[in-house]
Write a protein that holds these residues in place. Structure first.
Motif, PDB file in Angstrom:
ATOM      1  N   VAL A  23      57.648  43.301  30.771  1.00 12.31           N
ATOM      2  CA  VAL A  23      57.382  44.135  31.879  1.00 12.31           C
ATOM      3  C   VAL A  23      58.326  43.641  32.844  1.00 12.31           C
ATOM      4  O   VAL A  23      59.263  44.639  33.510  1.00 12.31           O
ATOM      5  CB  VAL A  23      55.934  44.027  32.402  1.00 12.31           C
ATOM      6  N   THR A  24      58.757  42.260  33.033  1.00 13.17           N
ATOM      7  CA  THR A  24      60.010  41.879  34.029  1.00 13.17           C
ATOM      8  C   THR A  24      61.101  42.377  33.522  1.00 13.17           C
ATOM      9  O   THR A  24      61.850  42.864  34.412  1.00 13.17           O
ATOM     10  CB  THR A  24      59.756  40.498  33.842  1.00 13.17           C
ATOM     11  N   ILE A  25      61.427  42.416  32.439  1.00 11.86           N
ATOM     12  CA  ILE A  25      62.806  42.737  31.703  1.00 11.86           C
ATOM     13  C   ILE A  25      62.956  44.190  32.043  1.00 11.86           C
ATOM     14  O   ILE A  25      64.119  44.692  32.496  1.00 11.86           O
ATOM     15  CB  ILE A  25      62.873  42.662  30.185  1.00 11.86           C
ATOM     16  N   VAL A  26      61.840  45.141  31.902  1.00 23.39           N
ATOM     17  CA  VAL A  26      61.901  46.706  32.132  1.00 23.39           C
ATOM     18  C   VAL A  26      62.154  46.887  33.469  1.00 23.39           C
ATOM     19  O   VAL A  26      62.773  47.736  33.863  1.00 23.39           O
ATOM     20  CB  VAL A  26      60.950  47.284  31.387  1.00 23.39           C
ATOM     21  N   TYR A  27      61.327  46.174  34.281  1.00 25.80           N
ATOM     22  CA  TYR A  27      61.418  46.256  35.676  1.00 25.80           C
ATOM     23  C   TYR A  27      62.929  46.040  36.297  1.00 25.80           C
ATOM     24  O   TYR A  27      63.226  46.855  37.298  1.00 25.80           O
ATOM     25  CB  TYR A  27      60.161  45.334  36.412  1.00 25.80           C
ATOM     26  N   LEU A  28      63.437  44.953  35.851  1.00 29.50           N
ATOM     27  CA  LEU A  28      64.642  44.516  36.467  1.00 29.50           C
ATOM     28  C   LEU A  28      65.995  45.552  35.768  1.00 29.50           C
ATOM     29  O   LEU A  28      66.890  45.866  36.723  1.00 29.50           O
ATOM     30  CB  LEU A  28      65.033  42.887  36.084  1.00 29.50           C
ATOM     31  N   THR A  29      65.624  45.856  34.499  1.00 29.25           N
ATOM     32  CA  THR A  29      66.468  47.109  34.221  1.00 29.25           C
ATOM     33  C   THR A  29      66.239  48.556  34.494  1.00 29.25           C
ATOM     34  O   THR A  29      67.310  49.364  34.597  1.00 29.25           O
ATOM     35  CB  THR A  29      66.891  46.892  32.685  1.00 29.25           C
ATOM     36  N   ASN A  30      64.901  48.762  34.596  1.00 30.79           N
ATOM     37  CA  ASN A  30      64.635  50.233  34.984  1.00 30.79           C
ATOM     38  C   ASN A  30      63.482  50.320  35.599  1.00 30.79           C
ATOM     39  O   ASN A  30      62.373  50.668  35.052  1.00 30.79           O
ATOM     40  CB  ASN A  30      64.365  50.980  33.563  1.00 30.79           C
TER      41      ASN A  30
ATOM     42  N   GLN B  58      53.696  42.769  39.474  1.00 33.22           N
ATOM     43  CA  GLN B  58      53.453  41.569  40.215  1.00 33.22           C
ATOM     44  C   GLN B  58      53.086  40.550  39.407  1.00 33.22           C
ATOM     45  O   GLN B  58      51.958  40.602  38.893  1.00 33.22           O
ATOM     46  CB  GLN B  58      52.700  41.740  41.606  1.00 33.22           C
ATOM     47  N   PHE B  59      53.733  39.241  39.455  1.00 35.43           N
ATOM     48  CA  PHE B  59      52.953  38.204  38.641  1.00 35.43           C
ATOM     49  C   PHE B  59      51.684  37.895  38.811  1.00 35.43           C
ATOM     50  O   PHE B  59      50.682  37.574  37.818  1.00 35.43           O
ATOM     51  CB  PHE B  59      54.032  37.147  38.613  1.00 35.43           C
TER      52      PHE B  59
ATOM     53  N   LEU C  49      46.012  29.764  21.829  1.00 41.11           N
ATOM     54  CA  LEU C  49      47.070  29.811  22.163  1.00 41.11           C
ATOM     55  C   LEU C  49      47.821  31.426  22.160  1.00 41.11           C
ATOM     56  O   LEU C  49      48.614  31.792  22.595  1.00 41.11           O
ATOM     57  CB  LEU C  49      48.114  29.043  21.375  1.00 41.11           C
ATOM     58  N   ILE C  50      47.219  32.135  21.194  1.00 38.49           N
ATOM     59  CA  ILE C  50      47.710  33.179  20.985  1.00 38.49           C
ATOM     60  C   ILE C  50      47.522  34.430  22.097  1.00 38.49           C
ATOM     61  O   ILE C  50      48.469  34.906  22.659  1.00 38.49           O
ATOM     62  CB  ILE C  50      46.741  34.001  19.915  1.00 38.49           C
ATOM     63  N   PRO C  51      46.302  34.331  22.834  1.00 34.69           N
ATOM     64  CA  PRO C  51      46.324  35.233  23.897  1.00 34.69           C
ATOM     65  C   PRO C  51      47.222  34.653  24.996  1.00 34.69           C
ATOM     66  O   PRO C  51      47.833  35.543  25.807  1.00 34.69           O
ATOM     67  CB  PRO C  51      44.909  34.970  24.331  1.00 34.69           C
ATOM     68  N   ILE C  52      47.371  33.569  25.190  1.00 30.97           N
ATOM     69  CA  ILE C  52      48.555  32.842  26.345  1.00 30.97           C
ATOM     70  C   ILE C  52      49.831  33.485  26.029  1.00 30.97           C
ATOM     71  O   ILE C  52      50.600  33.900  26.738  1.00 30.97           O
ATOM     72  CB  ILE C  52      48.243  31.416  26.416  1.00 30.97           C
ATOM     73  N   ILE C  53      50.165  33.306  24.719  1.00 33.16           N
ATOM     74  CA  ILE C  53      51.699  33.467  24.124  1.00 33.16           C
ATOM     75  C   ILE C  53      51.710  35.148  24.422  1.00 33.16           C
ATOM     76  O   ILE C  53      52.922  35.760  25.014  1.00 33.16           O
ATOM     77  CB  ILE C  53      51.582  33.267  22.769  1.00 33.16           C
ATOM     78  N   THR C  54      50.722  35.935  24.070  1.00 32.66           N
ATOM     79  CA  THR C  54      50.852  37.323  24.147  1.00 32.66           C
ATOM     80  C   THR C  54      50.729  37.839  25.488  1.00 32.66           C
ATOM     81  O   THR C  54      51.870  38.655  25.797  1.00 32.66           O
ATOM     82  CB  THR C  54      49.685  38.049  23.234  1.00 32.66           C
ATOM     83  N   LEU C  55      50.125  37.217  26.407  1.00 34.20           N
ATOM     84  CA  LEU C  55      50.191  37.616  27.826  1.00 34.20           C
ATOM     85  C   LEU C  55      51.242  37.241  28.388  1.00 34.20           C
ATOM     86  O   LEU C  55      51.985  37.912  29.279  1.00 34.20           O
ATOM     87  CB  LEU C  55      48.907  36.969  28.468  1.00 34.20           C
ATOM     88  N   SER C  56      52.044  36.158  28.021  1.00 34.30           N
ATOM     89  CA  SER C  56      53.205  35.704  28.547  1.00 34.30           C
ATOM     90  C   SER C  56      54.466  36.676  28.075  1.00 34.30           C
ATOM     91  O   SER C  56      55.392  37.020  28.827  1.00 34.30           O
ATOM     92  CB  SER C  56      53.685  34.157  28.045  1.00 34.30           C
ATOM     93  N   LEU C  57      54.236  37.105  26.869  1.00 27.66           N
ATOM     94  CA  LEU C  57      55.425  37.868  26.157  1.00 27.66           C
ATOM     95  C   LEU C  57      55.132  39.207  27.045  1.00 27.66           C
ATOM     96  O   LEU C  57      56.243  39.868  27.219  1.00 27.66           O
ATOM     97  CB  LEU C  57      55.055  38.055  24.899  1.00 27.66           C
ATOM     98  N   GLY C  58      53.988  39.751  27.096  1.00 25.24           N
ATOM     99  CA  GLY C  58      53.977  41.292  27.980  1.00 25.24           C
ATOM    100  C   GLY C  58      54.406  41.203  29.023  1.00 25.24           C
ATOM    101  O   GLY C  58      55.194  41.840  29.836  1.00 25.24           O
TER     102      GLY C  58
ATOM    103  N   GLU D 294      57.456  51.663  37.928  1.00 29.05           N
ATOM    104  CA  GLU D 294      56.884  52.129  39.289  1.00 29.05           C
ATOM    105  C   GLU D 294      56.226  53.643  38.732  1.00 29.05           C
ATOM    106  O   GLU D 294      55.042  53.809  39.158  1.00 29.05           O
ATOM    107  CB  GLU D 294      57.961  52.344  40.109  1.00 29.05           C
ATOM    108  N   TRP D 295      56.683  54.408  37.908  1.00 26.04           N
ATOM    109  CA  TRP D 295      56.303  55.560  37.500  1.00 26.04           C
ATOM    110  C   TRP D 295      54.842  55.307  36.637  1.00 26.04           C
ATOM    111  O   TRP D 295      53.953  55.972  36.948  1.00 26.04           O
ATOM    112  CB  TRP D 295      57.188  56.183  36.386  1.00 26.04           C
ATOM    113  N   ILE D 296      54.997  54.221  35.636  1.00 29.11           N
ATOM    114  CA  ILE D 296      53.790  53.872  34.769  1.00 29.11           C
ATOM    115  C   ILE D 296      52.604  53.242  36.074  1.00 29.11           C
ATOM    116  O   ILE D 296      51.552  53.779  35.969  1.00 29.11           O
ATOM    117  CB  ILE D 296      54.042  52.834  33.921  1.00 29.11           C
TER     118      ILE D 296
END
Length: 379
Positions: free
Chosen positions: A216-223, A258-259, A203-212, A228-230
């Protein structure tokens, strides 16, 4: 006397093994390392390529002043000096229960290749493994109140500072180990440790991948411009028309934010695609072998580390934090560039092996050694 003779034979065998790999790289299978990566550049032989950062300039200066401008001599000496430094760190565990795991680490193809040619990894790996071993033995051998004695603190942050100077952000997992080990005895978090069952571990890789992806989604929506620079930096640094394993189709699909792309990054950072296998079967087999050994070692060392320390609540809790943290770092920091170029993933993997595999292996080896010592006393 017999053990001493066997130990010397094993050491000589490992040195010979690395030298054979060097000869293979410079011979028939030279294509495996894409013209030996940046070796030409770090030996001062690439006139059309100027250093891009002060860290690259430092690496260039070290190699030119130590080895001149001869890649073959540099690789030959690195193949001898490296094992000597490594042996001094792991020799205490060569005859324990987990000897076969240590030998698998030493024989990892990516580990042998990228530490036997002029590269940043060749400079970093002896220091990184030394630190991972002493930190792992420190946690396993000492009580929590002794994790941060003055000697340990000085040695810890001296080595971490040196590692950061040599390799920068790619030593983040080692910093996580050092900072967690320093802070945990002060706060002593109380929570239920991870179960060592296969389901709990998976479960750890699944949880960490989802968290990652969530981050990324939150940062993408806010900045959006930051993400896009990264994305531009990653694609500009790790894609090359000359490389057989550059994944330009990821750019065509919209980048790593992209998901549909993000969820396939760990796989692409580990394995070649079907078309890549057909186009470069030799190199693909090399990458597949390395990735399967890497995954096996990562799974077996961490499951056994979490299981063996079940009676030490504090140790198990701190290992849980470290395991979750470095898994998250691997799936984000290492898999993103690695997915765009699996050759880069192999090279960067050398920076992850000390915290990801050597550290938990040092923990279980020290616990096993202490178990035998205590048993001999009772007996």
């Amino acid at each position: 006397m017999k053990n001493s003779f066997t130990f010397k034979k094993q050491f000589l065998f490992y040195v010979l093994y690395r030298l054979i790999i060097v000869c293979v790289m410079y011979g028939l299978l030279n294509e495996l390392t894409d013209s030996l990566g940046d070796a030409t550049y770090y030996m001062g032989l690439a006139d059309d390529h100027e250093p891009e950062s002060w860290r690259s300039q430092l690496t260039l200066w070290i190699y030119v002043n130590l080895f001149g401008q001869d890649k073959l001599i540099a690789s030959f000496l690195l193949s001898i000096v490296g094992p000597i430094l490594l042996w001094s760190s792991v020799k205490r565990f060569i005859y324990d229960k987990y000897t076969y795991l240590w030998w698998l680490v030493l024989a990892l193809p990516s580990m042998v290749v990228w530490t036997a040619i002029p590269s940043k990894e060749a400079l970093v790996w002896p220091v990184a493994i030394f630190y991972a071993v002493i930190e792992g033995t420190n946690l396993a051998r000492n009580d929590i109140d002794k994790w941060n004695n003055l000697r340990s603190l000085i040695l810890r942050f001296s080595l971490l500072s040196l590692l950061y100077i040599l390799r920068g952000v790619l030593v983040t997992p080692l910093f996580l180990i050092g900072i967690t080990t320093t802070i945990f005895p002060l706060i002593r978090l109380k929570y239920k440790p991870l179960r060592t069952s296969q389901l709990g571990f998976s479960l750890i890789p699944i949880i960490t991948l989802s968290l990652g992806f969530l981050i990324v989604t939150i940062v993408y929506l806010t900045n959006r411009f930051f993400i896009e620079w990264i994305d531009m930096v990653v694609t500009g640094s790790f894609l090359s028309l000359d490389a057989n394993f550059s994944r330009y189709f990821l750019v065509d699909l919209g980048g790593f934010y992209q998901f549909s792309n993000f969820i396939r990054l760990p796989f692409l950072a580990l394995f070649p695609t079907v078309s890549e296998v057909l186009n470069s079967p030799m190199k693909s087999m090399f990458i597949l072998l390395d990735s399967f050994i890497f995954l096996f070692l990562y799974y077996i060392t961490w499951t056994r580390a979490l299981r063996k320390c079940s009676e030490n609540t504090y140790l198990k809790r701190v290992l849980n934090i470290i395991f979750f943290g470095i898994t998250f770092i691997y799936l984000t920091l290492f898999c993103v560039p690695g997915a765009f170029n699996v050759g880069t993933a192999q090279r960067h993997r050398v920076n992850f092996i000390p915290p990801g595999i050597v550290f938990p292996l040092a923990v279980i080896s020290q616990l096993e050694k202490d178990k035998k010592f205590n048993y001999s006393i009772l007996k």
